[in-house]
Motif scaffolding. Structure first.
Motif, PDB file in Angstrom:
ATOM      1  N   LEU A 183       0.830  -1.205   0.000  1.00  0.00           N
ATOM      2  CA  LEU A 183       0.000   0.000   0.000  1.00  0.00           C
ATOM      3  C   LEU A 183       0.869   1.261   0.000  1.00  0.00           C
ATOM      4  CD1 LEU A 183      -2.770  -1.065   2.540  1.00  0.00           C
ATOM      5  CD2 LEU A 183      -2.994  -0.830   0.059  1.00  0.00           C
ATOM      6  N   TYR A 184       1.948   1.219   0.771  1.00  0.00           N
ATOM      7  CA  TYR A 184       2.873   2.352   0.796  1.00  0.00           C
ATOM      8  C   TYR A 184       3.468   2.593  -0.599  1.00  0.00           C
ATOM      9  CZ  TYR A 184       7.285   4.824   1.516  1.00  0.00           C
ATOM     10  OH  TYR A 184       8.345   5.701   1.400  1.00  0.00           O
ATOM     11  N   GLY A 185       3.864   1.505  -1.261  1.00  0.00           N
ATOM     12  CA  GLY A 185       4.440   1.642  -2.596  1.00  0.00           C
ATOM     13  C   GLY A 185       3.452   2.198  -3.604  1.00  0.00           C
ATOM     14  N   LEU A 186       2.189   1.765  -3.502  1.00  0.00           N
ATOM     15  CA  LEU A 186       1.162   2.285  -4.411  1.00  0.00           C
ATOM     16  C   LEU A 186       0.984   3.788  -4.232  1.00  0.00           C
ATOM     17  CD1 LEU A 186      -1.542  -0.543  -4.143  1.00  0.00           C
ATOM     18  CD2 LEU A 186      -0.075  -0.041  -6.107  1.00  0.00           C
ATOM     19  N   GLY A 187       1.023   4.230  -2.980  1.00  0.00           N
ATOM     20  CA  GLY A 187       0.848   5.663  -2.722  1.00  0.00           C
ATOM     21  C   GLY A 187       2.062   6.488  -3.092  1.00  0.00           C
ATOM     22  N   SER A 188       3.221   6.077  -2.589  1.00  0.00           N
ATOM     23  CA  SER A 188       4.436   6.864  -2.831  1.00  0.00           C
ATOM     24  C   SER A 188       4.848   6.821  -4.298  1.00  0.00           C
ATOM     25  CB  SER A 188       5.579   6.337  -1.956  1.00  0.00           C
ATOM     26  OG  SER A 188       5.920   5.007  -2.311  1.00  0.00           O
ATOM     27  N   GLY A 189       4.513   5.742  -4.992  1.00  0.00           N
ATOM     28  CA  GLY A 189       4.895   5.627  -6.396  1.00  0.00           C
ATOM     29  C   GLY A 189       4.087   6.519  -7.313  1.00  0.00           C
ATOM     30  N   THR A 190       2.851   6.836  -6.916  1.00  0.00           N
ATOM     31  CA  THR A 190       1.994   7.645  -7.781  1.00  0.00           C
ATOM     32  C   THR A 190       1.980   9.119  -7.409  1.00  0.00           C
ATOM     33  OG1 THR A 190       0.097   7.136  -6.356  1.00  0.00           O
ATOM     34  CG2 THR A 190       0.476   5.704  -8.268  1.00  0.00           C
ATOM     35  N   ILE A 191       2.138   9.416  -6.134  1.00  0.00           N
ATOM     36  CA  ILE A 191       1.969  10.814  -5.714  1.00  0.00           C
ATOM     37  C   ILE A 191       3.023  11.724  -6.321  1.00  0.00           C
ATOM     38  CG2 ILE A 191       3.354  10.592  -3.589  1.00  0.00           C
ATOM     39  CD1 ILE A 191       1.250  12.440  -2.271  1.00  0.00           C
ATOM     40  N   THR A 192       4.251  11.231  -6.443  1.00  0.00           N
ATOM     41  CA  THR A 192       5.315  12.060  -7.024  1.00  0.00           C
ATOM     42  C   THR A 192       5.039  12.348  -8.489  1.00  0.00           C
ATOM     43  OG1 THR A 192       6.929  11.089  -5.499  1.00  0.00           O
ATOM     44  CG2 THR A 192       7.791  12.238  -7.425  1.00  0.00           C
TER      45      THR A 192
END
Length: 328
Positions: free
Chosen positions: A7-16
Motif C-alpha cells: 500500500l505504501y508503494g502504491l501511494g508513494s509511487g503515484t503521488i510524485t
C-alpha cells in the motif's frame, strides 16, 4: 507488514508522478525548474526530519509504532490538502469558459501510440533513472544500519547521521532550479551527480573518514540528479505525454530499486556475521554500489553525448538559448 509495504508503494509511487505532472501543466520552460525545485526541497526537508526523529519519538513513547502514528497524522494532513486542491480546481472549471475548457482538454489529450515515438535520449534518461535512481533509493534504505555497524555508534546517532544524507538538497535544489533556468547544464549536473554518488560510496565503504563527509557528498548527488532528470524530460516531451513520461521514469526507478534491494540483501548475507567484525558486514555491498555508480556515470556520459550530437545541446541550454536549439 508486506501488505502495508505494498500500500505504501502504491501511494508513494503515484503521488510524485501526479505532483510533477500537475506542475508541468501549470508551469512550462523558465518557471518549471524552480517550481519542481521547491517541491523536491520540501520533500527532502520532510525526509530529513522523519529520519532524524523516528528513533527519538519511539524512545520517548517507549513504543516502536509511535513513529508510524506520527507519519499517519502527517499523511492525514496531506490528504486534507489534496481535497482542498480538488475543490479549488472544481471551482476553476465551473468558472472557466467552454472555449478555455476545450483548449485544456485538447492540450492534455494523450494517444498511447505516442510512447512508441518517444525520443532515444528520453530512454537514455530512463536507463539513468534505473541505475542511479535505484542506487539513491536503495542506499537510503540501508544507510542508518551501515553507519551503526561500520562506525560503531548507537541507534540515535546512526539515525541522525543517516538523515544528513537528505540535508544538501534542502539548500542546493532551490538555487539549482534558478541555475538551470539561467545557465542550463543539466547533463553536466547529471554527470556530477553520478560521480559524487560513486565518491561517497568509496568514502563510506573503504575509508575511516567521518561518515558525515560521505553522507554529505551523497546528499549532493541526491540534490543534483533528480531535478536535472525531471526537467530534462519536461523539455523533451510534449505536455500531453508528460504524465506518461514521468510515470515511466518513476517506474524505472522503482524497478531498479527493487532489484538493487534484493542484490544488496544477498550481498549483505555474504558479508561477515561475526559481531566483533560487524564493520565489515557491508563490504560486498559497498563494492557493488561503487560499481553501480561507475555504471551510472557511463550512462550519464551517454546522455551528455546524445544531447550534444543529436539535440544541439538542448539540455545544456538556458532558457534563451533553448529557443535556438529547438529550431536548429
Amino acid at each position: 507488514m508486506v501488505a502495508g509495504r505494498i500500500l505504501y508503494g502504491l501511494g508513494s509511487g503515484t503521488i510524485t508522478v501526479v505532483q510533477e505532472t500537475i506542475l508541468g501543466s501549470w508551469f512550462k520552460g523558465k518557471g518549471l525548474a524552480i517550481t519542481i525545485a521547491i517541491q523536491i526541497t520540501t520533500s527532502r526537508i520532510a525526509s530529513f526530519l522523519s529520519m532524524g526523529t523516528a528513533i527519538p519519538v519511539a524512545e520517548h513513547f517507549d513504543f516502536y509504532g509511535a513513529a508510524f502514528w506520527a507519519n499517519f497524522i502527517v499523511c492525514a494532513l496531506s490528504f486534507g490538502i489534496n481535497l482542498v486542491y480538488m475543490a479549488a480546481m472544481r471551482h476553476i472549471h465551473r468558472e472557466a469558459s467552454p472555449e478555455m475548457l476545450a483548449r485544456l482538454r485538447s492540450k492534455h489529450k494523450f494517444n498511447p501510440r505516442l510512447v512508441l515515438f518517444f525520443f532515444g535520449i528520453y530512454w537514455l534518461i530512463i536507463v539513468e533513472s534505473f541505475t542511479v535512481g535505484a542506487g539513491w533509493t536503495s542506499f537510503l534504505h540501508i544507510n542508518s544500519e551501515l553507519v551503526k555497524l561500520r562506525f560503531g555508534v548507537n541507534d540515535t546517532i546512526a539515525a541522525w547521521s543517516a538523515s544528513v544524507s537528505q540535508i544538501m538538497p534542502i539548500f542546493i535544489v532551490p538555487f539549482l532550479g534558478w541555475f538551470f533556468d539561467f545557465f542550463g547544464l543539466r547533463t553536466d549536473m547529471l554527470i556530477a551527480s553520478t560521480a559524487t554518488f560513486t565518491v561517497s560510496m568509496l568514502l563510506l565503504g573503504f575509508t575511516k573518514a567521518n561518515p558525515l563527509i560521505g553522507l554529505v557528498i551523497f546528499s549532493i548527488s541526491l540534490a543534483l540528479g533528480p531535478l536535472a532528470e525531471i526537467t530534462a524530460i519536461s523539455l523533451i516531451l510534449p505536455t500531453s505525454s508528460l504524465g506518461t513520461g514521468l510515470g515511466i521514469y518513476k517506474s524505472a526507478m522503482n524497478i531498479g530499486s527493487t532489484i538493487v534491494d534484493i542484490v544488496v540483501g544477498v550481498l549483505q548475507d555474504r558479508g561477515s556475521r561475526i559481531v566483533e567484525d560487524s564493520e565489515h558486514s557491508y563490504d560486498y555491498v559497498m563494492v557493488f554500489f561503487v560499481v553501480w555508480g561507475a555504471l551510472s556515470t557511463l550512462v550519464a556520459g551517454s546522455v551528455f553525448l546524445a544531447d550534444r550530437l543529436k539535440w544541439n545541446s538542448l539540455l545544456r541550454s538556458n532558457a534563451s538559448r533553448r529557443k535556438e536549439a529547438y529550431h536548429i
